[in-house]
Design a protein around this motif. Structure first.
Motif, PDB file in Angstrom:
ATOM      1  N   ALA A  66      -0.019 -15.196   9.559  1.00  0.00           N
ATOM      2  CA  ALA A  66       1.287 -15.847   9.600  1.00  0.00           C
ATOM      3  C   ALA A  66       1.472 -17.033   8.777  1.00  0.00           C
ATOM      4  O   ALA A  66       2.423 -17.396   7.886  1.00  0.00           O
ATOM      5  CB  ALA A  66       1.783 -16.193  10.987  1.00  0.00           C
ATOM      6  N   ASP A  67       0.313 -17.988   8.624  1.00  0.00           N
ATOM      7  CA  ASP A  67       0.146 -19.068   7.876  1.00  0.00           C
ATOM      8  C   ASP A  67      -0.556 -18.946   6.330  1.00  0.00           C
ATOM      9  O   ASP A  67      -0.322 -19.641   5.538  1.00  0.00           O
ATOM     10  CB  ASP A  67      -0.814 -20.170   8.364  1.00  0.00           C
ATOM     11  CG  ASP A  67      -0.207 -20.593   9.695  1.00  0.00           C
ATOM     12  OD1 ASP A  67       0.995 -20.652   9.796  1.00  0.00           O
ATOM     13  OD2 ASP A  67      -1.002 -20.987  10.568  1.00  0.00           O
ATOM     14  N   ALA A  68      -0.828 -17.499   6.196  1.00  0.00           N
ATOM     15  CA  ALA A  68      -1.676 -17.326   4.748  1.00  0.00           C
ATOM     16  C   ALA A  68      -0.497 -17.141   3.658  1.00  0.00           C
ATOM     17  O   ALA A  68       0.545 -16.673   3.792  1.00  0.00           O
ATOM     18  CB  ALA A  68      -2.550 -15.891   4.829  1.00  0.00           C
ATOM     19  N   GLU A  69      -1.066 -17.621   2.740  1.00  0.00           N
ATOM     20  CA  GLU A  69      -0.262 -17.471   1.438  1.00  0.00           C
ATOM     21  C   GLU A  69      -0.821 -16.061   0.716  1.00  0.00           C
ATOM     22  O   GLU A  69      -1.859 -16.352   0.124  1.00  0.00           O
ATOM     23  CB  GLU A  69      -0.312 -18.571   0.425  1.00  0.00           C
ATOM     24  CG  GLU A  69       0.237 -19.724   1.108  1.00  0.00           C
ATOM     25  CD  GLU A  69       0.191 -21.016   0.228  1.00  0.00           C
ATOM     26  OE1 GLU A  69      -0.446 -20.869  -0.984  1.00  0.00           O
ATOM     27  OE2 GLU A  69       0.512 -21.934   0.455  1.00  0.00           O
ATOM     28  N   VAL A  70      -0.205 -14.974   0.525  1.00  0.00           N
ATOM     29  CA  VAL A  70      -0.821 -13.708   0.210  1.00  0.00           C
ATOM     30  C   VAL A  70       0.003 -13.342  -1.184  1.00  0.00           C
ATOM     31  O   VAL A  70       1.276 -13.082  -1.207  1.00  0.00           O
ATOM     32  CB  VAL A  70      -0.792 -12.515   1.210  1.00  0.00           C
ATOM     33  CG1 VAL A  70      -1.116 -11.383   0.837  1.00  0.00           C
ATOM     34  CG2 VAL A  70      -1.447 -12.970   2.369  1.00  0.00           C
ATOM     35  N   ASP A  71      -0.870 -12.801  -2.138  1.00  0.00           N
ATOM     36  CA  ASP A  71      -0.158 -12.118  -3.516  1.00  0.00           C
ATOM     37  C   ASP A  71      -1.216 -10.847  -3.689  1.00  0.00           C
ATOM     38  O   ASP A  71      -2.214 -10.821  -4.122  1.00  0.00           O
ATOM     39  CB  ASP A  71      -0.457 -13.116  -4.521  1.00  0.00           C
ATOM     40  CG  ASP A  71      -0.072 -12.494  -6.120  1.00  0.00           C
ATOM     41  OD1 ASP A  71       0.407 -11.312  -5.723  1.00  0.00           O
ATOM     42  OD2 ASP A  71      -0.268 -13.248  -6.833  1.00  0.00           O
ATOM     43  N   ASP A  72      -0.578  -9.699  -3.069  1.00  0.00           N
ATOM     44  CA  ASP A  72      -1.280  -8.573  -2.884  1.00  0.00           C
ATOM     45  C   ASP A  72      -0.668  -7.381  -3.818  1.00  0.00           C
ATOM     46  O   ASP A  72       0.323  -6.935  -3.323  1.00  0.00           O
ATOM     47  CB  ASP A  72      -1.150  -7.912  -1.382  1.00  0.00           C
ATOM     48  CG  ASP A  72      -1.961  -6.736  -1.294  1.00  0.00           C
ATOM     49  OD1 ASP A  72      -2.469  -6.114  -2.476  1.00  0.00           O
ATOM     50  OD2 ASP A  72      -2.283  -6.314  -0.289  1.00  0.00           O
ATOM     51  N   GLU A  73      -1.014  -7.216  -5.028  1.00  0.00           N
ATOM     52  CA  GLU A  73      -0.537  -6.151  -6.041  1.00  0.00           C
ATOM     53  C   GLU A  73      -0.868  -4.566  -5.526  1.00  0.00           C
ATOM     54  O   GLU A  73      -0.256  -3.661  -5.994  1.00  0.00           O
ATOM     55  CB  GLU A  73      -0.676  -6.645  -7.362  1.00  0.00           C
ATOM     56  CG  GLU A  73      -2.140  -6.241  -7.732  1.00  0.00           C
ATOM     57  CD  GLU A  73      -2.266  -6.353  -9.203  1.00  0.00           C
ATOM     58  OE1 GLU A  73      -1.737  -7.024 -10.057  1.00  0.00           O
ATOM     59  OE2 GLU A  73      -3.278  -5.671  -9.957  1.00  0.00           O
ATOM     60  N   VAL A  74      -1.708  -4.562  -4.541  1.00  0.00           N
ATOM     61  CA  VAL A  74      -2.323  -3.309  -4.309  1.00  0.00           C
ATOM     62  C   VAL A  74      -1.477  -2.553  -3.053  1.00  0.00           C
ATOM     63  O   VAL A  74      -1.116  -1.448  -3.266  1.00  0.00           O
ATOM     64  CB  VAL A  74      -3.732  -3.378  -4.176  1.00  0.00           C
ATOM     65  CG1 VAL A  74      -4.400  -1.862  -3.766  1.00  0.00           C
ATOM     66  CG2 VAL A  74      -4.424  -3.755  -5.328  1.00  0.00           C
ATOM     67  N   GLN A  75      -1.452  -3.171  -1.985  1.00  0.00           N
ATOM     68  CA  GLN A  75      -0.618  -2.742  -0.897  1.00  0.00           C
ATOM     69  C   GLN A  75      -0.995  -1.567  -0.228  1.00  0.00           C
ATOM     70  O   GLN A  75      -0.415  -0.746  -0.051  1.00  0.00           O
ATOM     71  CB  GLN A  75       0.950  -2.696  -1.408  1.00  0.00           C
ATOM     72  CG  GLN A  75       1.725  -4.179  -1.728  1.00  0.00           C
ATOM     73  CD  GLN A  75       1.539  -4.949  -0.541  1.00  0.00           C
ATOM     74  OE1 GLN A  75       1.789  -4.707   0.689  1.00  0.00           O
ATOM     75  NE2 GLN A  75       1.751  -6.414  -0.774  1.00  0.00           N
ATOM     76  N   VAL A  76      -2.427  -1.462   0.053  1.00  0.00           N
ATOM     77  CA  VAL A  76      -2.895  -0.263   0.758  1.00  0.00           C
ATOM     78  C   VAL A  76      -3.694  -0.872   1.872  1.00  0.00           C
ATOM     79  O   VAL A  76      -4.035  -1.929   1.896  1.00  0.00           O
ATOM     80  CB  VAL A  76      -3.953   0.530  -0.416  1.00  0.00           C
ATOM     81  CG1 VAL A  76      -3.129   1.019  -1.489  1.00  0.00           C
ATOM     82  CG2 VAL A  76      -4.970  -0.344  -0.622  1.00  0.00           C
ATOM     83  N   PRO A  77      -4.077   0.131   2.990  1.00  0.00           N
ATOM     84  CA  PRO A  77      -4.867  -0.355   3.963  1.00  0.00           C
ATOM     85  C   PRO A  77      -6.065  -0.955   3.349  1.00  0.00           C
ATOM     86  O   PRO A  77      -6.903  -0.347   2.833  1.00  0.00           O
ATOM     87  CB  PRO A  77      -5.055   0.757   4.662  1.00  0.00           C
ATOM     88  CG  PRO A  77      -3.948   1.554   4.367  1.00  0.00           C
ATOM     89  CD  PRO A  77      -3.487   1.325   3.017  1.00  0.00           C
ATOM     90  N   GLY A  78      -6.598  -2.306   3.916  1.00  0.00           N
ATOM     91  CA  GLY A  78      -7.728  -2.753   3.491  1.00  0.00           C
ATOM     92  C   GLY A  78      -7.387  -3.886   2.291  1.00  0.00           C
ATOM     93  O   GLY A  78      -8.444  -4.361   1.903  1.00  0.00           O
ATOM     94  N   SER A  79      -6.260  -3.935   1.800  1.00  0.00           N
ATOM     95  CA  SER A  79      -5.953  -4.960   0.803  1.00  0.00           C
ATOM     96  C   SER A  79      -5.511  -6.073   1.402  1.00  0.00           C
ATOM     97  O   SER A  79      -4.813  -6.053   2.594  1.00  0.00           O
ATOM     98  CB  SER A  79      -5.253  -4.528  -0.376  1.00  0.00           C
ATOM     99  OG  SER A  79      -3.806  -3.966   0.001  1.00  0.00           O
ATOM    100  N   GLY A  80      -5.001  -7.388   0.789  1.00  0.00           N
ATOM    101  CA  GLY A  80      -4.567  -8.384   1.344  1.00  0.00           C
ATOM    102  C   GLY A  80      -5.414  -8.871   2.412  1.00  0.00           C
ATOM    103  O   GLY A  80      -6.868  -8.925   2.344  1.00  0.00           O
ATOM    104  N   LEU A  81      -4.987  -9.738   3.415  1.00  0.00           N
ATOM    105  CA  LEU A  81      -5.953 -10.328   4.501  1.00  0.00           C
ATOM    106  C   LEU A  81      -6.670  -9.475   5.263  1.00  0.00           C
ATOM    107  O   LEU A  81      -5.740  -8.509   6.076  1.00  0.00           O
ATOM    108  CB  LEU A  81      -5.261 -11.470   4.901  1.00  0.00           C
ATOM    109  CG  LEU A  81      -6.189 -12.519   6.074  1.00  0.00           C
ATOM    110  CD1 LEU A  81      -7.090 -12.950   4.997  1.00  0.00           C
ATOM    111  CD2 LEU A  81      -5.415 -13.384   6.643  1.00  0.00           C
ATOM    112  N   THR A  82      -7.740  -9.145   5.313  1.00  0.00           N
ATOM    113  CA  THR A  82      -8.513  -8.343   5.832  1.00  0.00           C
ATOM    114  C   THR A  82     -10.053  -8.634   6.685  1.00  0.00           C
ATOM    115  O   THR A  82     -10.615  -9.646   6.179  1.00  0.00           O
ATOM    116  CB  THR A  82      -9.016  -7.273   4.966  1.00  0.00           C
ATOM    117  OG1 THR A  82      -7.600  -6.529   4.547  1.00  0.00           O
ATOM    118  CG2 THR A  82      -9.662  -6.100   5.757  1.00  0.00           C
TER     119      THR A  82
END
Length: 411
Positions: A66-82
């Motif tokens: 909730a507090d993270a700043e996320v920039d994820d251009e992939v948007q698949v399971p396992g990308s972004g905060l994992t």
């Protein structure tokens, strides 16, 4: 703590297990060249003991999300905060944890991505290795004993069989450990590479010194789709094709093994059926052939009827009858009374979860807990009324061979 998370596509076709720059603080979940590897620790979430340890770990993870700043251009399971994770088998143990790596590389369906996680004031984490991994110094493992000697373990199985025949329970899984030591420290990534080569159809994992290759998928969740693969019932392999086929046919035709397997499948169906709109399963157990053993296997697939994260469902599934027994509470009591060891994270959930609640979790089987030049290996068997203690002991020996061979520099 605010985490800044950036995920970008990554052009690198090297083996995932070759990418961490060092084995220190490395984590992995790979199968057939795909999966996730990570290194460094951006955050470690330790929920402590208790039956609600899964929920507490996820709640803390959700706070970071909730507090993270996320920039994820992939948007698949396992990308972004994992986060990678492993949990204790016993609810009273305190060894459960989720770990968010500083750097993560993922690969699925031919696409590779790289995620970096930065926290306030932290130095930049090292990137992927620039050169092939250096072969570590290896030494042969020496047997250092078991928590319960073979004779005592045989007596424990015989006692369990008496309880089963008296109708106290239907099945109980009893495990044993095998401690080894070496003159050289065991390298977790080196061990993972050797396991991945020998068992490509298994999920090879590395989480905080727990290393293994599990054939049992407790639960995978991608959006609303869930998959679980249950294993129970085991026999050996033969280099002779006809003999190997005969062993498999005997396993498929064994009333004892099919009964043991059915109890494990029932325990998964009982959890997933109320949660799914369209749960399907193999009509009959099939053979799963690995390098050293054959198992009876049943795969479940379905779609969740209501939102639930992968860890929420994993918490309901653990422990299945494949690693605990039936009825669950009675089997766990018998395990505590007769097994004579602390399972630690053996036979418990291991895997990963992302910010959307997607993830893949296996059961930590065919594994070792590493501590420098020391290691503790595990193997368990499903005991039912028709079990023979000497056969169950031999089955543990077959299962232990996989990790013993992977640890041995000469094999």
């Amino acid at each position: 703590m605010t985490l800044r998370v950036v995920t970008r596509r990554f052009d690198d076709d090297r083996s995932l297990l070759d990418l961490p720059p060092t084995s220190a603080e490395a984590h992995a979940w790979v199968r057939r060249g795909e999966g996730l590897v990570g290194w460094g620790v951006a955050a470690r979430l330790a929920p402590g003991p208790g039956a609600d340890r899964f929920a507490r770990a996820e709640a803390t993870f959700d706070e970071l999300v909730a507090d993270a700043e996320v920039d994820d251009e992939v948007q698949v399971p396992g990308s972004g905060l994992t986060a990678f994770g492993s949990f204790s088998f016993d609810a009273d143990a305190s060894s459960s944890a989720l770990v968010i790596p500083r750097v993560l590389v993922g690969r699925r369906d031919g696409a590779t991505w790289l995620t970096t996680v930065d926290a306030d004031g932290a130095e930049p984490a090292p990137g992927p290795a620039s050169a092939p991994p250096v072969e570590p110094a290896r030494d042969r493992p020496r047997f250092a004993g078991s928590s319960k000697p073979d004779l005592r373990w045989l007596e424990a199985v015989a006692t369990a069989v008496d309880r089963l025949r008296a109708g106290e329970l239907d099945k109980v899984v009893l495990a044993r450990d095998h401690a080894v030591w070496s003159q050289e420290p065991f390298d977790p990534l080196d061990l993972a590479r050797r396991l991945a080569r020998r068992f490509p159809s298994c999920h090879t994992f590395v989480v905080e010194g727990l290393v293994g290759a599990t054939p049992e998928l407790l639960l995978a969740r991608h959006s609303d789709r869930v998959v679980s693969r249950v294993l129970a019932g085991t026999t050996g392999r033969s280099p002779d094709e006809a003999d190997d086929a005969a062993l498999g046919a005997a396993l498929l035709g064994s009333d004892k093994d099919r009964y043991e397997h059915q109890l494990a499948a029932d325990s998964v169906r009982t959890v997933l059926a109320p949660r799914c709109t369209d749960l399907t399963e193999d009509p009959e157990p099939r053979l799963l052939r690995l390098d050293n053993v054959q198992h009876l296997a049943t795969t479940f697939e379905g779609h969740l009827a209501a939102p639930a994260s992968v860890l929420e469902v994993v918490a309901d599934l653990h422990p299945t009858a494949a690693v605990g027994g039936t009825p669950r509470d009675r089997a766990l009591a018998v395990i505590r009374e007769l097994e004579g060891m602390d399972r630690g994270r053996y036979a418990a959930p291991v895997g990963w979860i992302d910010a959307n609640g997607d993830g893949e979790w296996g059961i930590a089987l065919r594994c070792a807990e590493l501590a420098g030049a020391r290691a503790r290996l595990f193997a368990g068997v499903g005991v039912v009324a028709a079990s023979l203690p000497e056969d169950e002991l031999e089955e543990t020996r077959l299962k232990l061979l996989a990790m013993q061979a992977a640890l041995d520099a000469d094999r």
